[in-house]
Design an enzyme around this catalytic site. Structure first.
Site, PDB file in Angstrom:
ATOM      1  N   ARG A   1       0.876  -1.172   0.000  1.00  0.00           N
ATOM      2  CA  ARG A   1       0.000   0.000   0.000  1.00  0.00           C
ATOM      3  C   ARG A   1       0.914   1.222   0.000  1.00  0.00           C
ATOM      4  NH1 ARG A   1      -3.598  -2.684  -1.384  1.00  0.00           N
ATOM      5  NH2 ARG A   1      -5.556  -3.178  -0.333  1.00  0.00           N
TER       6      ARG A   1
ATOM      7  N   GLU B   1      -3.612   7.768  -4.380  1.00  0.00           N
ATOM      8  CA  GLU B   1      -3.994   7.249  -5.705  1.00  0.00           C
ATOM      9  C   GLU B   1      -5.306   7.893  -6.149  1.00  0.00           C
ATOM     10  OE1 GLU B   1      -4.091   3.012  -5.186  1.00  0.00           O
ATOM     11  OE2 GLU B   1      -1.987   2.948  -4.613  1.00  0.00           O
TER      12      GLU B   1
ATOM     13  N   HIS C   1      -1.613   0.500  -9.555  1.00  0.00           N
ATOM     14  CA  HIS C   1      -2.259  -0.395  -8.584  1.00  0.00           C
ATOM     15  C   HIS C   1      -2.987  -1.532  -9.320  1.00  0.00           C
ATOM     16  CE1 HIS C   1      -4.226  -0.628  -4.339  1.00  0.00           C
ATOM     17  NE2 HIS C   1      -3.999  -1.829  -4.858  1.00  0.00           N
TER      18      HIS C   1
END
Ligand code: NDP
Length: 312
Positions: free
Chosen positions: A231, A260, A278
């Site tokens: 993460r 993000e 991602h």
């Protein structure tokens, strides 16, 4: 029998959305921006569908008096306050295991990409620079030292792949993995000092926020590479930007970021960084398996059966 009403808090994969609509009355958070619109359906919402990236505001749970369950489409559930949910008797499920191979594959792909400069080489050829002379030499992967921060399901799958590359593997976790022959280090800084590549694959959330900080990056050093498939919050992004800017580390390959989908321009501009959006679990096969499992958890809950994969 009446279909249960559920709330989708952010955009989900369209085929998953279709199967949710076939089984439930679906409300979309994005279409309930007006507080009155949300208030009108809130008393009937019995489950939330979230993704690994969803951040569920505490206020939202308080607005849903009939909420019984939160089904997360992803293994990471750091956006859900599990303790608060549990205190209200709300169960939480996620989708472990089915995405392990994909995330491990992408972790190794990123490691190879940054070491062998594959995206840079692709750009080099496409830009017509090859006739001017060869590219600069790259970093050998086979036989190099790999440190894994987080040796759980995915970290172990990365280790298995790295073994095939003849890499020397070491790891750090809070609790030593029973029966594991790889050397264990007490923290990320001690591990970083001993390796060429540092692979981060812990959960996100408060417990790991900023785990990879300026000290860890300094220990990794100017010849070391960071790979983050965990993460964005696990890496101190300003410290990383600084280490990249001043050559404090050799490079970084990143699938996840602090804010993000916004990626700092300095990361995108650096020759020593590889970035992906991602996408570690984003294959057709795995998304299908995740959708089946996430739906299976909802169906189990509403038919009174035990959840398939409850968050422990
Ligand atoms: P597991 O729970 O199986 O493994 C987590 C590992 O992290 C354990 O070894 C745990 O060991 C370790 N860990 C936890 N906290 C720390 C800490 N503070 N310091 C060092 N190690 C720690 O999870 P998975 O392997 O299935 O998934 C890991 C994570 O990968 C997910 O939570 C998610 O955040 C991320 N992920 C990212 C994806 C992407 O698209 N990029 C896709 C899927 C997952 P211990 O508890 O002993 O410390």
């Amino acid at each position: 029998m009446n279909k249960a009403e559920i709330l989708i808090v952010n955009k989900v994969w369209p085929p998953y959305m279709d199967s949710l609509r076939a089984n439930f009355v679906v409300h979309e958070r994005t279409q309930l921006e007006d507080p009155q619109a949300l208030a009108a359906v809130a008393p009937r919402i019995r489950a939330i569908t979230a993704t690994g990236e969803s951040k569920l505001a505490a206020g939202l749970l308080e607005q849903l008096p009939a909420l019984e369950m939160i089904s997360v489409f992803g293994v990471g559930y750091d956006g859900v306050d599990v303790a608060a949910a549990r205190a209200r008797g709300i169960t939480v499920s996620n989708t472990p295991d089915v995405l392990t191979d994909d995330v491990a594959d992408l972790g190794m792909a990123l490691l190879l990409s940054i070491a062998r400069r594959i995206p840079q080489a692709d750009q080099f050829v496409r830009a017509g620079r090859w006739p001017e002379g060869p590219m600069a030499l790259a970093r050998k992967v086979s036989g190099a030292r790999l440190g894994i921060v987080g040796l759980g399901r995915i970290g172990s799958a990365i280790a298995r792949r790295a073994e095939a590359f003849g890499m020397a593997i070491a790891y750090t976790t809070r609790t030593r993995v029973a029966g594991c022959a790889y050397p264990h280090y007490p923290n990320a800084e001690a591990l970083a000092r001993e390796v060429d590549f540092l692979m981060v694959i812990t959960p996100g959330g408060a417990a790991t926020r900023g785990l990879i900080d300026a000290k860890v990056l300094a220990a990794l050093g100017p010849k070391g590479y960071l790979i983050n498939v965990a993460r964005g919050s696990v890496v101190d992004q300003p410290a990383l930007l600084q280490a990249i800017a001043n050559g404090g580390i050799a490079g970084a390959a990143l699938d996840v970021f602090e804010d993000e989908p916004h990626v700092p321009a300095a990361l995108c501009a650096s020759e020593n960084v590889v970035v992906t959006p991602h996408m570690a679990s984003a294959t057709w096969e795995t998304r299908r398996a995740m959708a089946e499992l996430a739906l299976g958890n909802l169906q189990a809950h509403f038919s009174g059966r035990p959840l398939l994969t409850p968050v422990p």
